[in-house]
Design a protein around this motif. Structure first.
Motif, PDB file in Angstrom:
ATOM      1  N   PRO A  41      10.258   4.441  -9.266  1.00  0.00           N
ATOM      2  CA  PRO A  41      10.743   4.273 -10.507  1.00  0.00           C
ATOM      3  C   PRO A  41       9.532   2.970 -10.988  1.00  0.00           C
ATOM      4  O   PRO A  41       9.490   2.456 -12.042  1.00  0.00           O
ATOM      5  CB  PRO A  41      11.328   4.024 -11.320  1.00  0.00           C
ATOM      6  CG  PRO A  41      12.052   4.330  -9.746  1.00  0.00           C
ATOM      7  CD  PRO A  41      11.312   4.683  -8.540  1.00  0.00           C
ATOM      8  N   HIS A  42      10.235   1.741  -9.912  1.00  0.00           N
ATOM      9  CA  HIS A  42       8.992   0.371  -9.838  1.00  0.00           C
ATOM     10  C   HIS A  42       8.282   0.078  -8.921  1.00  0.00           C
ATOM     11  O   HIS A  42       7.634  -1.426  -8.782  1.00  0.00           O
ATOM     12  CB  HIS A  42      10.747  -0.508  -9.521  1.00  0.00           C
ATOM     13  CG  HIS A  42      11.491  -0.313 -10.215  1.00  0.00           C
ATOM     14  ND1 HIS A  42      11.843  -1.085 -11.377  1.00  0.00           N
ATOM     15  CD2 HIS A  42      13.009   0.471  -9.809  1.00  0.00           C
ATOM     16  CE1 HIS A  42      13.354  -0.256 -11.863  1.00  0.00           C
ATOM     17  NE2 HIS A  42      14.196   0.281 -10.793  1.00  0.00           N
ATOM     18  N   PHE A  43       7.310   1.074  -9.034  1.00  0.00           N
ATOM     19  CA  PHE A  43       5.891   0.850  -7.857  1.00  0.00           C
ATOM     20  C   PHE A  43       5.015  -0.421  -9.031  1.00  0.00           C
ATOM     21  O   PHE A  43       4.922  -0.698  -7.936  1.00  0.00           O
ATOM     22  CB  PHE A  43       5.391   2.447  -8.915  1.00  0.00           C
ATOM     23  CG  PHE A  43       3.200   2.085  -7.762  1.00  0.00           C
ATOM     24  CD1 PHE A  43       3.792   2.163  -6.023  1.00  0.00           C
ATOM     25  CD2 PHE A  43       3.504   2.046  -8.740  1.00  0.00           C
ATOM     26  CE1 PHE A  43       2.482   1.732  -5.876  1.00  0.00           C
ATOM     27  CE2 PHE A  43       1.179   2.330  -7.457  1.00  0.00           C
ATOM     28  CZ  PHE A  43       1.085   1.648  -6.597  1.00  0.00           C
ATOM     29  N   ARG A  44       5.179  -0.002  -9.996  1.00  0.00           N
ATOM     30  CA  ARG A  44       3.739  -1.151 -10.726  1.00  0.00           C
ATOM     31  C   ARG A  44       4.834  -2.437 -10.369  1.00  0.00           C
ATOM     32  O   ARG A  44       3.101  -3.381 -10.294  1.00  0.00           O
ATOM     33  CB  ARG A  44       3.775  -0.847 -12.039  1.00  0.00           C
ATOM     34  CG  ARG A  44       2.700  -1.875 -12.966  1.00  0.00           C
ATOM     35  CD  ARG A  44       2.495  -1.385 -14.054  1.00  0.00           C
ATOM     36  NE  ARG A  44       0.904  -2.000 -14.323  1.00  0.00           N
ATOM     37  CZ  ARG A  44       1.286  -3.333 -14.310  1.00  0.00           C
ATOM     38  NH1 ARG A  44       1.414  -4.688 -14.359  1.00  0.00           N
ATOM     39  NH2 ARG A  44       0.251  -3.705 -15.157  1.00  0.00           N
ATOM     40  N   VAL A 101       9.002   4.048   3.968  1.00  0.00           N
ATOM     41  CA  VAL A 101      10.675   3.009   4.109  1.00  0.00           C
ATOM     42  C   VAL A 101      10.574   3.248   2.252  1.00  0.00           C
ATOM     43  O   VAL A 101       9.866   3.030   1.626  1.00  0.00           O
ATOM     44  CB  VAL A 101       9.753   1.917   4.630  1.00  0.00           C
ATOM     45  CG1 VAL A 101      10.817   0.758   4.179  1.00  0.00           C
ATOM     46  CG2 VAL A 101       9.441   1.727   6.128  1.00  0.00           C
ATOM     47  N   THR A 102      11.825   3.368   2.080  1.00  0.00           N
ATOM     48  CA  THR A 102      12.545   3.834   1.009  1.00  0.00           C
ATOM     49  C   THR A 102      11.371   1.989   0.038  1.00  0.00           C
ATOM     50  O   THR A 102      11.865   0.758   0.995  1.00  0.00           O
ATOM     51  CB  THR A 102      13.503   3.755   0.374  1.00  0.00           C
ATOM     52  OG1 THR A 102      14.695   2.321   0.951  1.00  0.00           O
ATOM     53  CG2 THR A 102      14.010   4.645   0.920  1.00  0.00           C
ATOM     54  N   ALA A 103      11.824   1.478  -1.031  1.00  0.00           N
ATOM     55  CA  ALA A 103      11.440   0.640  -1.817  1.00  0.00           C
ATOM     56  C   ALA A 103      12.481  -0.309  -1.513  1.00  0.00           C
ATOM     57  O   ALA A 103      11.720  -1.653  -1.380  1.00  0.00           O
ATOM     58  CB  ALA A 103      10.790   0.940  -3.151  1.00  0.00           C
ATOM     59  N   HIS A 147       4.697  -3.732  -6.778  1.00  0.00           N
ATOM     60  CA  HIS A 147       3.250  -3.765  -6.298  1.00  0.00           C
ATOM     61  C   HIS A 147       2.712  -5.037  -6.625  1.00  0.00           C
ATOM     62  O   HIS A 147       1.982  -5.511  -5.668  1.00  0.00           O
ATOM     63  CB  HIS A 147       2.995  -1.926  -6.921  1.00  0.00           C
ATOM     64  CG  HIS A 147       0.803  -1.726  -6.919  1.00  0.00           C
ATOM     65  ND1 HIS A 147       0.369  -1.482  -4.852  1.00  0.00           N
ATOM     66  CD2 HIS A 147      -0.025  -2.477  -6.494  1.00  0.00           C
ATOM     67  CE1 HIS A 147      -1.007  -1.188  -4.854  1.00  0.00           C
ATOM     68  NE2 HIS A 147      -0.680  -2.476  -5.604  1.00  0.00           N
ATOM     69  N   LEU A 148       2.488  -5.040  -7.686  1.00  0.00           N
ATOM     70  CA  LEU A 148       1.856  -6.055  -8.127  1.00  0.00           C
ATOM     71  C   LEU A 148       2.435  -7.318  -7.325  1.00  0.00           C
ATOM     72  O   LEU A 148       1.952  -8.808  -7.356  1.00  0.00           O
ATOM     73  CB  LEU A 148       2.265  -6.625  -9.700  1.00  0.00           C
ATOM     74  CG  LEU A 148       1.499  -5.361 -10.380  1.00  0.00           C
ATOM     75  CD1 LEU A 148       1.461  -5.396 -11.910  1.00  0.00           C
ATOM     76  CD2 LEU A 148      -0.367  -5.515  -9.953  1.00  0.00           C
ATOM     77  N   MET A 149       4.109  -7.840  -8.060  1.00  0.00           N
ATOM     78  CA  MET A 149       4.859  -8.678  -6.882  1.00  0.00           C
ATOM     79  C   MET A 149       3.918  -8.757  -5.318  1.00  0.00           C
ATOM     80  O   MET A 149       4.364 -10.104  -4.471  1.00  0.00           O
ATOM     81  CB  MET A 149       6.469  -8.690  -6.836  1.00  0.00           C
ATOM     82  CG  MET A 149       6.613  -9.448  -6.041  1.00  0.00           C
ATOM     83  SD  MET A 149       8.742  -9.790  -6.240  1.00  0.00           S
ATOM     84  CE  MET A 149       9.226  -8.122  -5.525  1.00  0.00           C
ATOM     85  N   LEU A 150       4.020  -7.653  -4.853  1.00  0.00           N
ATOM     86  CA  LEU A 150       3.594  -7.640  -3.501  1.00  0.00           C
ATOM     87  C   LEU A 150       1.873  -8.314  -2.873  1.00  0.00           C
ATOM     88  O   LEU A 150       2.077  -8.819  -1.571  1.00  0.00           O
ATOM     89  CB  LEU A 150       4.176  -6.211  -2.054  1.00  0.00           C
ATOM     90  CG  LEU A 150       5.449  -6.051  -2.024  1.00  0.00           C
ATOM     91  CD1 LEU A 150       5.959  -5.049  -1.543  1.00  0.00           C
ATOM     92  CD2 LEU A 150       6.092  -7.238  -1.654  1.00  0.00           C
ATOM     93  N   ASP A 151       1.770  -7.725  -3.950  1.00  0.00           N
ATOM     94  CA  ASP A 151      -0.296  -8.104  -4.092  1.00  0.00           C
ATOM     95  C   ASP A 151      -0.264  -9.830  -3.793  1.00  0.00           C
ATOM     96  O   ASP A 151      -0.913 -10.817  -3.245  1.00  0.00           O
ATOM     97  CB  ASP A 151      -0.912  -7.473  -4.872  1.00  0.00           C
ATOM     98  CG  ASP A 151      -2.397  -7.612  -4.453  1.00  0.00           C
ATOM     99  OD1 ASP A 151      -2.741  -7.970  -3.838  1.00  0.00           O
ATOM    100  OD2 ASP A 151      -3.060  -7.826  -5.745  1.00  0.00           O
ATOM    101  N   TRP A 209       0.656  -1.132   0.131  1.00  0.00           N
ATOM    102  CA  TRP A 209       0.228   0.139  -0.227  1.00  0.00           C
ATOM    103  C   TRP A 209       1.393   1.306   0.098  1.00  0.00           C
ATOM    104  O   TRP A 209       1.094   2.376  -0.319  1.00  0.00           O
ATOM    105  CB  TRP A 209      -0.547   0.201   1.453  1.00  0.00           C
ATOM    106  CG  TRP A 209      -1.920  -1.323   1.068  1.00  0.00           C
ATOM    107  CD1 TRP A 209      -2.744  -1.565   0.048  1.00  0.00           C
ATOM    108  CD2 TRP A 209      -2.124  -1.626   2.444  1.00  0.00           C
ATOM    109  NE1 TRP A 209      -3.276  -2.575   0.850  1.00  0.00           N
ATOM    110  CE2 TRP A 209      -3.327  -2.503   2.176  1.00  0.00           C
ATOM    111  CE3 TRP A 209      -2.475  -1.989   4.005  1.00  0.00           C
ATOM    112  CZ2 TRP A 209      -3.991  -3.292   3.472  1.00  0.00           C
ATOM    113  CZ3 TRP A 209      -2.856  -2.690   4.596  1.00  0.00           C
ATOM    114  CH2 TRP A 209      -3.745  -3.479   4.572  1.00  0.00           C
ATOM    115  N   HIS A 210       2.326   1.060   0.749  1.00  0.00           N
ATOM    116  CA  HIS A 210       2.750   2.207   0.769  1.00  0.00           C
ATOM    117  C   HIS A 210       4.049   2.398  -0.146  1.00  0.00           C
ATOM    118  O   HIS A 210       4.934   3.269  -0.031  1.00  0.00           O
ATOM    119  CB  HIS A 210       3.244   2.464   2.455  1.00  0.00           C
ATOM    120  CG  HIS A 210       2.083   2.576   2.981  1.00  0.00           C
ATOM    121  ND1 HIS A 210       1.222   1.585   3.841  1.00  0.00           N
ATOM    122  CD2 HIS A 210       1.028   3.879   3.289  1.00  0.00           C
ATOM    123  CE1 HIS A 210       0.279   2.441   4.698  1.00  0.00           C
ATOM    124  NE2 HIS A 210       0.446   3.523   4.474  1.00  0.00           N
TER     125      HIS A 210
END
Length: 171
Positions: free
Chosen positions: A55-58, A110-112, A61-65, A50-51
């Motif tokens: 640059p690698h957000f998508r 927290v940084t990615a 985000h999908l991997m953690l989901d 969620w947080h």
């Protein structure tokens, strides 16, 4: 209502098993400890999902989901396994917090890369907890629990691997 039915309704919460009282106590405790850690890891994974930013957000985000879904999928099987062997299991968030061995992360930011590194380490620690629970179940010849745990070890190792590889530098 028959006397037998009345007796069953008044009896403490017990599930008959052929494993014995020591096995019930030890296996249920081992599984419930792992269950608390699974819930802690699930919530941390979703927190980071969620947080996330950067640059690698998508991709992250999908991997953690996906990883969160996989972790959550273990929880019902773990709790039901503790009940099947004649024990009880988690009852509340407070119960989870008393048993969990993985730490929470309530930081505002927290940084990615730090998120992924922390989750990789948590999954490695979870693998160790799963191995310890496997040894308890194996001691009592609880092949059903050991079989399930073996799959969860493989899944935790895969999550650790993906998280580790995602944080590696190209240099």
């Amino acid at each position: 209502m028959t006397d037998t039915a009345k007796t069953r309704q008044m009896a403490p919460l017990r599930t008959p098993t052929d494993l014995g009282a020591d096995a019930t106590r030890d296996i249920a405790a081992a599984l419930t400890g792992v269950l608390a850690d699974m819930f802690a890891l699930y919530l941390k994974t979703k927190n980071f999902h969620w947080h996330l930013s950067g640059p690698h957000f998508r991709d992250y985000h999908l991997m953690l989901d996906e990883q969160g879904d996989q972790i959550f999928a273990t929880t019902d099987a773990l709790a039901e396994r503790a009940r099947k062997v004649g024990g009880t299991t988690l009852r509340s968030i407070g119960h989870i917090s008393r048993l969990q061995r993985l730490s929470d992360n309530d930081a505002d930011y927290v940084t990615a890369p730090d998120m992924l590194a922390e989750l990789a380490e948590d999954n490695r620690r979870l693998t160790g907890f799963l191995r310890a629970a496997h040894a308890v179940c194996e001691e009592y010849n609880d092949v059903a629990s050991t079989s399930l745990i073996e799959v969860w070890i493989d899944e935790a190792e895969r999550r650790s691997w993906f998280l580790y590889e995602t944080t590696r530098s190209n240099h």
